[in-house]
Write an enzyme that holds these catalytic residues in place. Structure first.
Site, PDB file in Angstrom:
ATOM      1  N   TYR A   1      10.276  -5.353   9.467  1.00  0.00           N
ATOM      2  CA  TYR A   1       8.895  -5.493   9.027  1.00  0.00           C
ATOM      3  C   TYR A   1       8.448  -4.134   8.528  1.00  0.00           C
ATOM      4  O   TYR A   1       9.117  -3.129   8.762  1.00  0.00           O
ATOM      5  CB  TYR A   1       7.991  -5.961  10.180  1.00  0.00           C
ATOM      6  CG  TYR A   1       8.017  -7.452  10.406  1.00  0.00           C
ATOM      7  CD1 TYR A   1       6.993  -8.266   9.940  1.00  0.00           C
ATOM      8  CD2 TYR A   1       9.082  -8.052  11.074  1.00  0.00           C
ATOM      9  CE1 TYR A   1       7.004  -9.637  10.143  1.00  0.00           C
ATOM     10  CE2 TYR A   1       9.115  -9.424  11.276  1.00  0.00           C
ATOM     11  CZ  TYR A   1       8.068 -10.214  10.807  1.00  0.00           C
ATOM     12  OH  TYR A   1       8.103 -11.569  10.993  1.00  0.00           O
ATOM     13  N   GLU A   2       7.311  -4.120   7.850  1.00  0.00           N
ATOM     14  CA  GLU A   2       6.757  -2.875   7.308  1.00  0.00           C
ATOM     15  C   GLU A   2       6.865  -1.709   8.295  1.00  0.00           C
ATOM     16  O   GLU A   2       7.457  -0.673   8.008  1.00  0.00           O
ATOM     17  CB  GLU A   2       5.286  -3.115   6.926  1.00  0.00           C
ATOM     18  CG  GLU A   2       4.487  -1.879   6.607  1.00  0.00           C
ATOM     19  CD  GLU A   2       4.966  -1.155   5.385  1.00  0.00           C
ATOM     20  OE1 GLU A   2       5.149   0.070   5.464  1.00  0.00           O
ATOM     21  OE2 GLU A   2       5.169  -1.797   4.338  1.00  0.00           O
TER      22      GLU A   2
ATOM     23  N   ARG B   1      24.953 -18.352   2.685  1.00  0.00           N
ATOM     24  CA  ARG B   1      25.047 -19.617   3.438  1.00  0.00           C
ATOM     25  C   ARG B   1      24.565 -20.810   2.619  1.00  0.00           C
ATOM     26  O   ARG B   1      24.937 -21.946   2.889  1.00  0.00           O
ATOM     27  CB  ARG B   1      24.266 -19.520   4.761  1.00  0.00           C
ATOM     28  CG  ARG B   1      24.940 -18.597   5.783  1.00  0.00           C
ATOM     29  CD  ARG B   1      24.322 -18.710   7.167  1.00  0.00           C
ATOM     30  NE  ARG B   1      22.954 -18.230   7.231  1.00  0.00           N
ATOM     31  CZ  ARG B   1      22.622 -16.942   7.420  1.00  0.00           C
ATOM     32  NH1 ARG B   1      23.564 -16.020   7.544  1.00  0.00           N
ATOM     33  NH2 ARG B   1      21.349 -16.581   7.464  1.00  0.00           N
TER      34      ARG B   1
ATOM     35  N   GLY C   1       3.516  21.899   3.147  1.00  0.00           N
ATOM     36  CA  GLY C   1       4.123  22.381   1.902  1.00  0.00           C
ATOM     37  C   GLY C   1       3.897  23.863   1.722  1.00  0.00           C
ATOM     38  O   GLY C   1       3.528  24.577   2.656  1.00  0.00           O
ATOM     39  N   GLY C   2       4.089  24.314   0.492  1.00  0.00           N
ATOM     40  CA  GLY C   2       3.957  25.745   0.200  1.00  0.00           C
ATOM     41  C   GLY C   2       2.535  26.250   0.333  1.00  0.00           C
ATOM     42  O   GLY C   2       2.307  27.425   0.611  1.00  0.00           O
TER      43      GLY C   2
ATOM     44  N   ASP D   1       7.356  -1.939   2.683  1.00  0.00           N
ATOM     45  CA  ASP D   1       7.432  -3.132   1.845  1.00  0.00           C
ATOM     46  C   ASP D   1       7.270  -2.788   0.360  1.00  0.00           C
ATOM     47  O   ASP D   1       8.218  -2.847  -0.411  1.00  0.00           O
ATOM     48  CB  ASP D   1       6.358  -4.146   2.270  1.00  0.00           C
ATOM     49  CG  ASP D   1       6.809  -4.984   3.454  1.00  0.00           C
ATOM     50  OD1 ASP D   1       7.996  -5.320   3.520  1.00  0.00           O
ATOM     51  OD2 ASP D   1       5.967  -5.323   4.304  1.00  0.00           O
TER      52      ASP D   1
ATOM     53  N   GLN E   1       6.169  -9.591   1.203  1.00  0.00           N
ATOM     54  CA  GLN E   1       5.650  -8.474   0.405  1.00  0.00           C
ATOM     55  C   GLN E   1       6.681  -7.650  -0.354  1.00  0.00           C
ATOM     56  O   GLN E   1       6.483  -7.345  -1.527  1.00  0.00           O
ATOM     57  CB  GLN E   1       4.822  -7.525   1.295  1.00  0.00           C
ATOM     58  CG  GLN E   1       4.181  -6.403   0.489  1.00  0.00           C
ATOM     59  CD  GLN E   1       3.381  -5.402   1.308  1.00  0.00           C
ATOM     60  OE1 GLN E   1       3.051  -4.339   0.804  1.00  0.00           O
ATOM     61  NE2 GLN E   1       3.055  -5.708   2.534  1.00  0.00           N
ATOM     62  N   SER E   2       7.788  -7.270   0.295  1.00  0.00           N
ATOM     63  CA  SER E   2       8.695  -6.311  -0.368  1.00  0.00           C
ATOM     64  C   SER E   2       9.234  -6.853  -1.680  1.00  0.00           C
ATOM     65  O   SER E   2       9.219  -6.160  -2.704  1.00  0.00           O
ATOM     66  CB  SER E   2       9.853  -5.922   0.568  1.00  0.00           C
ATOM     67  OG  SER E   2      10.633  -7.060   0.892  1.00  0.00           O
TER      68      SER E   2
ATOM     69  N   ASN F   1      14.847 -11.622  -0.923  1.00  0.00           N
ATOM     70  CA  ASN F   1      14.687 -10.774   0.270  1.00  0.00           C
ATOM     71  C   ASN F   1      14.753 -11.616   1.543  1.00  0.00           C
ATOM     72  O   ASN F   1      14.010 -11.404   2.489  1.00  0.00           O
ATOM     73  CB  ASN F   1      13.392  -9.943   0.207  1.00  0.00           C
ATOM     74  CG  ASN F   1      12.127 -10.786   0.221  1.00  0.00           C
ATOM     75  OD1 ASN F   1      12.128 -11.952  -0.196  1.00  0.00           O
ATOM     76  ND2 ASN F   1      11.026 -10.222   0.698  1.00  0.00           N
TER      77      ASN F   1
END
Length: 410
Positions: A138-139, A104, A243-244, A168, A18-19, A96
């Site tokens: 992994y993810e 190699r 958050g704000g 990913d 996936q990535s 990846n």
């Protein structure tokens, strides 16, 4: 005929799962010619999570649109020679594999620069240099080690993974940014360069506000969080925005798993909100009238809002809140998203014809360029473009192509 943003850029896509494929698919959508180089057995995801027997899985089709596919056994001598020629003709190489795998094969960065000094060589790995380098990523491992899981979930529950694939696909988007920057720099220098993106690093970049809060903790509790107690690390805080402006997901009728609306309470929204929920007196009550007064009792505030919202369907809650400019959004289920007319109209949910499957639904390009429109095309069948690339572009003969096949090189 409209030209595409990356027209004329050739990407040699040696990625899988996936990535990497998420990155090269975006490059293909931007107009690059992406040639996906697969082992003769194919990207493992062609066969993973299949919904139909003997047909490329949705996992594969949804990550590999607009690409061409060639097969090559890079462990063979002839395979290495062909790979060398492919690198020579490419602008970008993306991989990846596990750390050191391409080295190699005999293709170190030094060797790749010798073959083609203009090539941009992008690698996606799990981790940067250090003690984690050789860990398998992994993810959800990336989510665990990048700061996401420790800060996701409810205070009294376990750490949770997010359904968004920030490890990913999130890393894939970061890789695209690096590749585009390297291509732009090449315009000035004439040279390619290495682009390295680690999944842990990409997740951390997406979790930066939690690192902000880690530093704020040194000066006392985080008032925007609904948590009662604070230790020396940022706690899980449920659906709080952190958050704000405070926000929370409030329940709606009839109470199904996604019958919620996320509501944000801005200072200007408190008066109309107090009227909507049938408590107009709270607009002027000093105990409730200011953000400072409300902060210590966020739980109670959202409980009051939920007592109102729980009596109405989420779309009606949305309508009423929007009428007063109160920021909010319904929790959309996967079914609602896939059927959402506006997402279809925006070409974010697209139906794509496929030669074996008939058709499939996928996510369209989130990058909308006025001069480079995207038309999503089907993912390629395994080795579909072998003849086109090897004979038509590399100039191999038909007879050699047959031999390469019978000798297991392609």
């Amino acid at each position: 005929m409209t030209t595409k943003a990356l027209e004329g850029i050739r990407v040699l896509d040696m990625t899988h799962v996936q990535s990497g494929p998420s990155a090269t698919q975006l490059l293909a959508w931007l107009g690059a010619d992406v040639v996906k180089l697969e082992a003769p057995t194919g990207d493992i995801t062609r066969k993973q999570l299949r919904d139909l027997p003997d047909v490329d899985s949705l996992y594969f089709t949804m990550l590999n649109c607009n690409k061409r596919s060639i097969t090559l056994n890079t462990k063979t001598e002839r395979g290495k020679e062909i790979l060398t020629e492919l690198i020579r003709r490419s602008d970008v190489l993306v991989e990846n594999f596990g750390p050191g795998a391409v080295d190699r094969m005999g293709f170190t960065w030094d060797r790749i620069q010798e073959i083609n000094p203009r090539v941009v060589y992008a690698s996606i790995k799990g981790f940067g240099e250090g003690p984690y380098t050789n860990f398998k990523a992994y993810e959800v491992v990336a989510q665990a080690m990048g700061g996401s899981m420790s800060t996701t979930g409810f205070e009294d529950g376990p750490p949770l993974a997010t359904g968004a694939q920030i490890g990913d696909s999130g890393t894939g988007v970061h890789a695209v940014a690096g590749i585009l920057a390297a291509l732009f720099q090449r315009e000035n220098t004439g040279r390619g360069q290495r682009v390295n993106v680690a999944m842990q690093h990409a997740v951390l970049n997406l979790c930066r506000v939690k690192l902000r809060d880690q530093q704020r903790l040194a000066h006392g509790p985080l008032a925007e969080y609904p948590n009662e107690d604070f230790g020396d690390e940022v706690p899980r805080s449920g659906n709080a925005s952190g958050g704000g402006q405070p926000g929370w997901a409030v329940r709606c009728a009839p109470g199904g798993p996604n019958d919620y609306v996320y509501v944000i309470v801005q200072p200007v929204g408190w008066k109309p909100l107090s009227e909507l929920i049938g408590r107009p007196e709270l607009a002027d009550d000093p105990e409730w009238a200011t953000p400072e007064a409300r902060l210590p009792k966020l739980g109670k505030m959202f409980q009051l809002i939920e007592e109102w919202s729980a009596t109405l369907p989420k779309w009606e809650v949305l309508e009423r809140l929007n009428a007063h400019n109160i920021p909010c959004g319904p929790i959309l289920s996967t079914r609602e998203i896939i059927e959402d007319r506006s997402l279809v109209a925006n070409e974010m949910v697209v139906t794509v014809p496929h030669p074996e499957r008939g058709e499939f639904v996928t996510v369209g390009s989130p990058l909308k360029l006025s001069e480079s429109p995207v038309s999503v095309k089907s993912s390629p069948l395994l080795g579909e473009h072998n003849e086109e690339v090897y004979v038509g572009e590399l100039g191999l003969g038909d007879e050699e192509l047959r031999l390469l096949k019978s000798n297991g090189v392609i």
